[in-house]
Scaffold this motif. Structure first.
Motif, mmCIF file in Angstrom:
data_model
loop_
_atom_site.group_PDB
_atom_site.id
_atom_site.type_symbol
_atom_site.label_atom_id
_atom_site.label_comp_id
_atom_site.label_asym_id
_atom_site.label_seq_id
_atom_site.Cartn_x
_atom_site.Cartn_y
_atom_site.Cartn_z
ATOM 1 N N GLY A 14 1.122 -0.923 0.181
ATOM 2 C CA GLY A 14 -0.042 -0.452 -0.453
ATOM 3 C C GLY A 14 1.209 0.930 0.470
ATOM 4 N N LEU A 15 1.857 1.315 -0.024
ATOM 5 C CA LEU A 15 2.701 2.454 -0.317
ATOM 6 C C LEU A 15 4.315 1.930 -0.797
ATOM 7 C CD1 LEU A 15 4.003 5.201 1.156
ATOM 8 C CD2 LEU A 15 5.164 3.613 3.146
ATOM 9 N N ARG A 16 4.065 3.179 -1.560
ATOM 10 C CA ARG A 16 5.127 3.144 -2.924
ATOM 11 C C ARG A 16 6.132 4.248 -2.791
ATOM 12 N NH1 ARG A 16 4.328 2.661 -8.062
ATOM 13 N NH2 ARG A 16 6.146 1.015 -8.924
ATOM 14 N N LEU A 17 7.469 4.205 -2.888
ATOM 15 C CA LEU A 17 8.045 5.799 -3.940
ATOM 16 C C LEU A 17 9.565 5.248 -4.650
ATOM 17 C CD1 LEU A 17 10.365 7.308 -1.813
ATOM 18 C CD2 LEU A 17 11.942 5.924 -2.177
ATOM 19 N N ILE A 18 8.627 6.626 -4.875
ATOM 20 C CA ILE A 18 8.885 7.294 -6.695
ATOM 21 C C ILE A 18 10.880 7.909 -6.360
ATOM 22 C CG2 ILE A 18 8.314 8.626 -8.827
ATOM 23 C CD1 ILE A 18 5.603 6.861 -8.728
ATOM 24 N N GLY A 19 11.423 7.888 -6.694
ATOM 25 C CA GLY A 19 12.333 9.081 -7.257
ATOM 26 C C GLY A 19 12.307 9.940 -8.365
ATOM 27 N N LEU A 20 12.308 10.658 -8.684
ATOM 28 C CA LEU A 20 12.601 11.482 -9.784
ATOM 29 C C LEU A 20 14.333 12.379 -10.202
ATOM 30 C CD1 LEU A 20 9.243 12.772 -10.029
ATOM 31 C CD2 LEU A 20 9.744 11.274 -10.799
ATOM 32 N N ASP A 21 14.051 12.976 -11.098
ATOM 33 C CA ASP A 21 15.854 13.510 -11.620
ATOM 34 C C ASP A 21 15.371 14.989 -12.676
ATOM 35 O OD1 ASP A 21 18.326 14.513 -12.358
ATOM 36 O OD2 ASP A 21 19.119 12.261 -12.464
ATOM 37 N N ALA A 22 15.298 15.823 -11.792
ATOM 38 C CA ALA A 22 15.428 16.993 -12.438
ATOM 39 C C ALA A 22 16.413 17.808 -13.163
ATOM 40 C CB ALA A 22 13.908 18.399 -12.577
ATOM 41 N N CYS A 23 17.652 17.067 -13.244
ATOM 42 C CA CYS A 23 18.726 17.892 -13.057
ATOM 43 C C CYS A 23 18.999 17.862 -14.650
ATOM 44 C CB CYS A 23 20.016 16.750 -12.020
ATOM 45 S SG CYS A 23 19.874 16.806 -10.677
ATOM 46 N N LEU A 24 19.867 18.578 -15.161
ATOM 47 C CA LEU A 24 20.477 18.546 -16.102
ATOM 48 C C LEU A 24 21.539 19.032 -16.760
ATOM 49 C CD1 LEU A 24 18.447 22.606 -16.355
ATOM 50 C CD2 LEU A 24 17.774 20.050 -17.797
#
Length: 255
Positions: free
Chosen positions: A172-182
């Protein structure tokens, strides 16, 4: 819809605490929506976690705006303190682990983080790979590409060489990691690419029964006038913050 004019500083937001933030509804000036998710459709046990952000570790550092000379000791003592905490489930490390992408600093950081008694999850910040500005390169250091940084911390969120990821923390709990680096661009700000936006939309749609804890290095909310578009610190927030907030609002019950 009338916009809520309440403005939260970063310090004021932190005073609410992580537990309060996850369990309450706070204003979201950008689009007039709630900034935190509704209760998850799939119940899960309460859990506690720690956050280690903007370490900027430098084994040959000096104390200035960044406390480079004591950065190693600070990290070591923080890890020791976290290991003394009861009932912590994991640690989030949302970027800027290094001063400027140095391999030697990365080795030290990984060695210390590996002393944690609980899992830790990493996403890259704009100081975690070779800087585009050659003036930031120092003698005696070797520099990581963004791909090498991901490989270096593979297994701590990163599954393959993709710069973003999703994983289950509990039923019931998930982790999402995102990356907006350039990488390769001499700019401190960031942009969440269309590829990641489409991927995020699919992840939240396909797992709508779960609650998602989403983290990244850059802000998606402009907390102060200085961070507003055209302001002196606009780079603290990603350029396409409005598009990201609209996507999160679309999935307000799960993200």
């Amino acid at each position: 819809m009338k916009k809520n004019s309440t403005t939260f500083s970063r310090r004021k937001l932190l005073q609410y605490g992580a537990a309060a933030a996850l369990g309450s509804v706070m204003p979201w000036d950008g689009i007039g929506k709630s900034s935190f998710a509704a209760p998850a459709r799939t119940a899960f046990q309460a859990l506690r976690f720690a956050v280690l952000s903007d370490l900027h570790v430098d084994i040959h550092g000096k104390n200035d705006i960044k406390m480079g000379a004591v950065s190693v000791e600070c990290l070591q003592r923080t890890v020791a303190d976290i290991n003394q905490e009861d009932n912590l489930a994991f640690v989030l490390v949302p970027g800027d682990l290094l001063l400027d992408g140095e391999l030697e600093n990365a080795r030290l950081v990984r060695d210390v983080l590996n002393q944690l008694s609980i899992p830790y999850y990493v996403v890259a910040g704009n100081h975690d790979y070779r800087p585009a500005n050659q003036q930031h390169l120092r003698k005696g250091f070797h520099y990581l590409s963004i791909e090498e940084f991901i490989q270096f911390f593979k297994g701590h969120g990163y599954i393959d060489m993709q710069r973003y990821y999703a994983r289950s923390l509990a039923p019931g709990l998930r982790l999402i990691g995102l990356d907006a680096c350039l990488p390769g661009i001499d700019k401190w700000g960031g942009i969440l690419p269309e590829e990641q936006l489409h991927w995020l939309d699919r992840e939240l749609t396909d797992h709508a029964e779960a609650l998602h804890l989403i983290f990244m290095h850059h802000n998606v909310v402009r907390w102060s006038e200085e961070e507003a578009a055209g302001g002196p610190k606009e780079f603290f927030c990603i350029d396409n913050d409005i598009a990201v907030r609209k996507l999160l609002a679309k999935h307000a019950r799960t993200a």
